[in-house]
Design a protein around this motif. Structure first.
Motif, PDB file in Angstrom:
ATOM      1  N   GLN A   1       0.696  -1.220   0.023  1.00 10.05           N
ATOM      2  CA  GLN A   1       0.115  -0.065  -0.089  1.00 10.05           C
ATOM      3  C   GLN A   1       0.908   1.288  -0.047  1.00 10.05           C
ATOM      4  OE1 GLN A   1      -3.476   0.009  -0.003  1.00 10.05           O
ATOM      5  NE2 GLN A   1      -3.118  -2.064  -0.707  1.00 10.05           N
ATOM      6  N   THR A   2       1.917   1.409   0.733  1.00  5.43           N
ATOM      7  CA  THR A   2       2.838   2.546   0.638  1.00  5.43           C
ATOM      8  C   THR A   2       3.535   2.568  -0.588  1.00  5.43           C
ATOM      9  OG1 THR A   2       3.534   1.853   2.891  1.00  5.43           O
ATOM     10  CG2 THR A   2       4.955   3.224   1.773  1.00  5.43           C
ATOM     11  N   SER A   3       3.782   1.603  -1.276  1.00  6.21           N
ATOM     12  CA  SER A   3       4.523   1.381  -2.662  1.00  6.21           C
ATOM     13  C   SER A   3       3.329   2.194  -3.772  1.00  6.21           C
ATOM     14  CB  SER A   3       4.790   0.079  -3.204  1.00  6.21           C
ATOM     15  OG  SER A   3       5.781  -0.473  -2.248  1.00  6.21           O
ATOM     16  N   LEU A   4       2.146   1.654  -3.798  1.00  9.89           N
ATOM     17  CA  LEU A   4       0.918   2.128  -4.623  1.00  9.89           C
ATOM     18  C   LEU A   4       0.872   3.731  -4.402  1.00  9.89           C
ATOM     19  CD1 LEU A   4      -1.249  -0.742  -4.210  1.00  9.89           C
ATOM     20  CD2 LEU A   4       0.076  -0.196  -6.178  1.00  9.89           C
ATOM     21  N   MET A   5       0.963   4.153  -3.025  1.00 11.81           N
ATOM     22  CA  MET A   5       0.990   5.530  -3.014  1.00 11.81           C
ATOM     23  C   MET A   5       2.089   6.420  -3.309  1.00 11.81           C
ATOM     24  SD  MET A   5       0.679   7.466   0.992  1.00 11.81           S
ATOM     25  CE  MET A   5       2.332   6.633   1.674  1.00 11.81           C
ATOM     26  N   LEU A   6       3.144   5.896  -3.481  1.00  6.93           N
ATOM     27  CA  LEU A   6       4.338   6.670  -3.928  1.00  6.93           C
ATOM     28  C   LEU A   6       4.237   6.466  -5.514  1.00  6.93           C
ATOM     29  CD1 LEU A   6       7.425   5.331  -1.440  1.00  6.93           C
ATOM     30  CD2 LEU A   6       5.899   7.531  -1.495  1.00  6.93           C
ATOM     31  N   LEU A   7       3.729   5.464  -5.929  1.00  2.00           N
ATOM     32  CA  LEU A   7       3.536   5.664  -7.647  1.00  2.00           C
ATOM     33  C   LEU A   7       2.438   6.402  -7.886  1.00  2.00           C
ATOM     34  CD1 LEU A   7       3.483   1.660  -8.279  1.00  2.00           C
ATOM     35  CD2 LEU A   7       5.439   3.296  -9.124  1.00  2.00           C
ATOM     36  N   ALA A   8       1.481   6.755  -7.148  1.00  2.00           N
ATOM     37  CA  ALA A   8       0.360   7.600  -7.400  1.00  2.00           C
ATOM     38  C   ALA A   8       1.001   9.173  -7.323  1.00  2.00           C
ATOM     39  CB  ALA A   8      -0.583   7.500  -6.393  1.00  2.00           C
ATOM     40  N   VAL A   9       1.816   9.313  -6.469  1.00  2.00           N
ATOM     41  CA  VAL A   9       2.300  10.757  -6.250  1.00  2.00           C
ATOM     42  C   VAL A   9       3.339  11.042  -7.389  1.00  2.00           C
ATOM     43  CG1 VAL A   9       4.092  12.091  -4.963  1.00  2.00           C
ATOM     44  CG2 VAL A   9       2.490  10.561  -3.784  1.00  2.00           C
TER      45      VAL A   9
ATOM     46  N   LEU B   1       3.208   9.709 -10.765  1.00  2.00           N
ATOM     47  CA  LEU B   1       2.645  10.240 -11.946  1.00  2.00           C
ATOM     48  C   LEU B   1       1.962  11.434 -11.918  1.00  2.00           C
ATOM     49  CD1 LEU B   1       2.350   9.454 -15.017  1.00  2.00           C
ATOM     50  CD2 LEU B   1       0.299   8.058 -14.087  1.00  2.00           C
ATOM     51  N   GLY B   2       1.385  11.676 -10.681  1.00  2.00           N
ATOM     52  CA  GLY B   2       0.497  12.916 -10.516  1.00  2.00           C
ATOM     53  C   GLY B   2       1.326  14.311 -10.416  1.00  2.00           C
ATOM     54  N   VAL B   3       2.731  14.157  -9.985  1.00  2.00           N
ATOM     55  CA  VAL B   3       3.506  15.264 -10.303  1.00  2.00           C
ATOM     56  C   VAL B   3       4.053  15.452 -11.634  1.00  2.00           C
ATOM     57  CG1 VAL B   3       5.968  15.957  -9.616  1.00  2.00           C
ATOM     58  CG2 VAL B   3       4.431  15.161  -7.651  1.00  2.00           C
ATOM     59  N   LEU B   4       4.088  14.438 -12.395  1.00  2.00           N
ATOM     60  CA  LEU B   4       4.603  14.466 -13.734  1.00  2.00           C
ATOM     61  C   LEU B   4       3.495  15.095 -14.553  1.00  2.00           C
ATOM     62  CD1 LEU B   4       6.196  10.800 -14.819  1.00  2.00           C
ATOM     63  CD2 LEU B   4       7.205  13.334 -14.949  1.00  2.00           C
ATOM     64  N   LEU B   5       2.277  14.894 -14.209  1.00  2.00           N
ATOM     65  CA  LEU B   5       1.001  15.347 -14.979  1.00  2.00           C
ATOM     66  C   LEU B   5       0.794  16.917 -14.722  1.00  2.00           C
ATOM     67  CD1 LEU B   5      -1.560  12.554 -14.596  1.00  2.00           C
ATOM     68  CD2 LEU B   5      -0.682  13.552 -16.759  1.00  2.00           C
TER      69      LEU B   5
ATOM     70  N   TRP C   1       4.757   7.080 -22.552  1.00  2.00           N
ATOM     71  CA  TRP C   1       5.468   6.187 -22.236  1.00  2.00           C
ATOM     72  C   TRP C   1       5.793   6.037 -20.510  1.00  2.00           C
ATOM     73  CZ3 TRP C   1       9.985   6.931 -19.417  1.00  2.00           C
ATOM     74  CH2 TRP C   1      10.652   7.915 -19.436  1.00  2.00           C
ATOM     75  N   HIS C   2       5.523   7.133 -20.048  1.00  2.00           N
ATOM     76  CA  HIS C   2       5.505   7.440 -18.788  1.00  2.00           C
ATOM     77  C   HIS C   2       4.356   6.917 -18.223  1.00  2.00           C
ATOM     78  CE1 HIS C   2       7.710  11.486 -19.046  1.00  2.00           C
ATOM     79  NE2 HIS C   2       8.669  10.520 -18.733  1.00  2.00           N
ATOM     80  N   VAL C   3       3.128   6.950 -18.702  1.00  2.00           N
ATOM     81  CA  VAL C   3       1.950   6.175 -18.017  1.00  2.00           C
ATOM     82  C   VAL C   3       2.153   4.460 -18.492  1.00  2.00           C
ATOM     83  CG1 VAL C   3      -0.357   5.682 -18.513  1.00  2.00           C
ATOM     84  CG2 VAL C   3       0.626   7.971 -18.613  1.00  2.00           C
ATOM     85  N   PHE C   4       2.844   4.364 -19.424  1.00  2.00           N
ATOM     86  CA  PHE C   4       3.025   2.703 -19.748  1.00  2.00           C
ATOM     87  C   PHE C   4       4.174   2.243 -18.444  1.00  2.00           C
ATOM     88  CE2 PHE C   4       2.387   2.845 -24.668  1.00  2.00           C
ATOM     89  CZ  PHE C   4       1.148   2.865 -24.398  1.00  2.00           C
ATOM     90  N   VAL C   5       5.168   3.056 -18.294  1.00  2.00           N
ATOM     91  CA  VAL C   5       6.114   2.514 -17.123  1.00  2.00           C
ATOM     92  C   VAL C   5       5.151   2.501 -15.814  1.00  2.00           C
ATOM     93  CG1 VAL C   5       8.093   3.036 -15.675  1.00  2.00           C
ATOM     94  CG2 VAL C   5       8.145   3.431 -18.237  1.00  2.00           C
ATOM     95  N   PHE C   6       4.228   3.370 -15.425  1.00  2.00           N
ATOM     96  CA  PHE C   6       3.503   3.506 -14.420  1.00  2.00           C
ATOM     97  C   PHE C   6       2.665   2.366 -14.131  1.00  2.00           C
ATOM     98  CE2 PHE C   6      -0.556   4.749 -12.465  1.00  2.00           C
ATOM     99  CZ  PHE C   6      -0.321   4.981 -11.271  1.00  2.00           C
ATOM    100  N   ALA C   7       2.015   2.040 -15.158  1.00  2.00           N
ATOM    101  CA  ALA C   7       1.146   1.158 -15.278  1.00  2.00           C
ATOM    102  C   ALA C   7       1.752  -0.341 -15.069  1.00  2.00           C
ATOM    103  CB  ALA C   7       0.222   0.996 -16.595  1.00  2.00           C
ATOM    104  N   PHE C   8       2.969  -0.522 -15.561  1.00  2.00           N
ATOM    105  CA  PHE C   8       3.600  -1.798 -15.382  1.00  2.00           C
ATOM    106  C   PHE C   8       3.975  -1.880 -13.894  1.00  2.00           C
ATOM    107  CE2 PHE C   8       7.805  -4.286 -15.033  1.00  2.00           C
ATOM    108  CZ  PHE C   8       7.341  -5.330 -15.490  1.00  2.00           C
ATOM    109  N   LEU C   9       4.794  -0.723 -13.308  1.00  2.00           N
ATOM    110  CA  LEU C   9       5.061  -0.755 -11.865  1.00  2.00           C
ATOM    111  C   LEU C   9       3.954  -1.095 -10.994  1.00  2.00           C
ATOM    112  CD1 LEU C   9       7.651   2.028 -11.582  1.00  2.00           C
ATOM    113  CD2 LEU C   9       8.079  -0.603 -11.843  1.00  2.00           C
ATOM    114  N   LEU C  10       2.857  -0.377 -11.535  1.00  2.00           N
ATOM    115  CA  LEU C  10       1.611  -0.620 -10.560  1.00  2.00           C
ATOM    116  C   LEU C  10       1.071  -2.048 -10.657  1.00  2.00           C
ATOM    117  CD1 LEU C  10      -0.470   1.281  -9.058  1.00  2.00           C
ATOM    118  CD2 LEU C  10      -2.003   1.070 -11.175  1.00  2.00           C
TER     119      LEU C  10
END
Length: 501
Positions: free
Chosen positions: A82-90, A92-96, A104-113
């Motif tokens: 849950q902590t890892s998922l929170m950091l991933l959301a932060v 991509l949110g900052v990038l947007l 490709w950023h979204v693709f990487v994010f989706a894979f890590l998610l």
């Protein structure tokens, strides 16, 4: 219906998970909209690729994720994921928000998610039994589904509004904040009141192989997995369906989010009805697959946005009825010592089927039009129904026959229900879709160092004592203090049938 909520730990988990699920649905809706509208020119294939990258790791990591769920403290596993998922959301949110986000950023994010979720899912599913104990697992699984679909009712609609008001990046950051609710719940649990399940022991390789052997010895689970794979690959691509159909009707982000929320009305109804059932029944899974095919066909021919939206209630109802019942059936009929590995396989098949079907469904939307995505879903539902009925006909000898006591009356017969008047004194009734126990070969004597595998009373079990009375059942090799099972016949699934003598 709500008996699991009598437990303090489950109430705490339920509230925290509900808040987090709302945020997760907001993020999922926003992610698909960003890919379809902001980063591409209505490219449904890109949405399908994103889904494939997000759910592919579920399939690739199934041996590791199941092993982790059965061997380590599930509460600590969930804190990490849950902590890892929170950091991933932060991230991509900052990038947007910064304006630097690319496809490709979204693709990487989706894979890590997907990688994190592949570890999170089996641990989270099995953690339910740690919270409420074995007797309330079915009810707790159904209430979890109700929580998930309540969030689905709220999250997409809120996301559609927030995308228009404050932008996509802020939605990701709001989701990141929602993870604090479930993390607080995990920290506040009364650890001494958790129902500790036995932890598997032994080498990782042997434990992984044992999980596959256990499932292969259960033809009823194999049928469930095939149905779930077909539905997950070609029937449940709702992000593609909802986003392309919203564009088809000339609607925007708000109406797109509303479609997911309306779908959740039927989903929530299905989850609450499942919570009322005392036992999961495999026949419900089979019937729900056929109903999904009918509902998808109806949705595909709706002429207006609002008629289409209302028809999605039927799609949501059939989907959650199928998934909740299948989930409960797999959990409650699997031995607790091996349940994490079985649920990892279930999750891998459900989520890992998306990389197979999502790009195909996205391509169908691009080439043939959005409505054909529902046509593919309808065909998937009917195919899953055919698989279930085929198994009943071949393996359980399901037949429609004439009653010998009446010229015009037809009766349904199967292994556990012969023609009226033909029962013998040694006959033991067997439910049509009762779970199959994993038992030892009858020629092999039961070993005193093993414990019986519990077979839950499910689907016609009151008429099927054979599903519960298995004298030679034994725990998997990974059970504490048990001698590892190496002989192939030791995990053979045998269906107890009435003798012909």
């Amino acid at each position: 219906m709500f008996r699991s909520l009598s437990s303090f730990n489950y109430r705490l988990w339920f509230v925290g998970a509900l808040v987090s699920n709302v945020g997760a649905w907001m993020q999922a809706t926003t992610q698909d909209w960003v890919v379809l509208v902001d980063l591409t020119d209505n490219d449904a294939l890109a949405v399908g690729t994103t889904m494939a990258l997000q759910f592919g790791p579920q399939l690739l990591m199934v041996p590791i994720s199941g092993y982790i769920a059965d061997h380590f403290d599930r509460r600590k596993i969930l804190m990490f994921t849950q902590t890892s998922l929170m950091l991933l959301a932060v991230g991509l949110g900052v990038l947007l928000l910064s304006g630097y986000a690319q496809l490709w950023h979204v693709f990487v994010f989706a894979f890590l998610l997907g990688v994190v979720n592949s570890i999170d899912m089996p641990a989270r599913q099995v953690f339910v039994s740690d919270l409420v104990g074995e007797k309330d697992v079915v009810n707790a699984v159904s209430l979890n589904s109700a929580s998930f679909n309540t969030a689905r009712l709220i999250g997409p609609a809120v996301a559609g509004i927030l995308i228009a008001l404050i932008g996509s990046g802020w939605v990701f950051l709001i989701n990141a904040a929602s993870f604090l609710a479930v993390l607080c719940a995990l920290f506040m649990l009364r650890v001494d009141e958790l129902h500790k399940s036995p932890r598997a022991t032994g080498s990782p390789l042997k434990n992984i192989v044992e999980g596959f052997r256990y499932v292969s010895a259960r033809p009823d689970l194999t049928v469930i997995f095939i149905i779930v794979f077909i539905m997950g690959a070609f029937g449940m691509n709702f992000p593609i369906v909802a986003s392309t159909m919203a564009v088809e009707f000339g609607r925007g982000a708000g109406e797109y989010g509303a479609l997911s929320s309306i779908l959740a009305v039927g989903s929530l109804t299905g989850a609450l009805m499942a919570a009322r059932r005392a036992r999961p029944q495999m026949r419900v899974v089979i019937v729900a697959a056929g109903f999904f095919g009918v509902a998808s066909t109806i949705s595909g021919v709706m002429p207006s946005y609002w008629l289409f939206a209302v028809s999605l209630i039927l799609v949501g109802f059939s989907t959650v009825t199928l998934l909740t019942t299948a989930n409960s059936f797999v959990q409650t009929t699997s031995s607790s010592i091996i349940r994490g590995r079985v649920m990892a396989l279930y999750g891998a098949i459900l989520m890992g089927s998306t990389p197979v079907g999502a790009p195909i469904v996205g391509w169908v939307a691009n080439v043939f039009g959005a409505r054909w995505t529902l046509g593919v879903g309808a065909m998937a539902g009917f195919a899953a129904l055919a698989v279930g009925l085929g198994w009943l006909v071949v393996a359980r000898k399901l037949r429609l026959r004439r009653d010998p006591r009446s010229r015009w009356r037809l009766v349904v017969t199967h292994y556990g229900r012969p023609l009226p008047g033909t029962e013998t004194a040694s006959f033991t009734p067997l439910g049509l879709t009762s779970p199959i126990a994993v038992v030892r070969d009858e020629a092999e004597s039961a070993r005193p160092d093993t414990k019986p595998i519990p077979v839950a009373a499910t689907d016609d079990a009151e008429d099927c004592p054979e599903a519960r009375r298995i004298p030679n059942a034994g725990s998997p090799a990974s059970a504490p203090q048990a001698i590892p099972v190496s002989e192939p016949e030791a995990l053979t699934g045998q269906l107890r049938l009435p003798r012909d003598d």
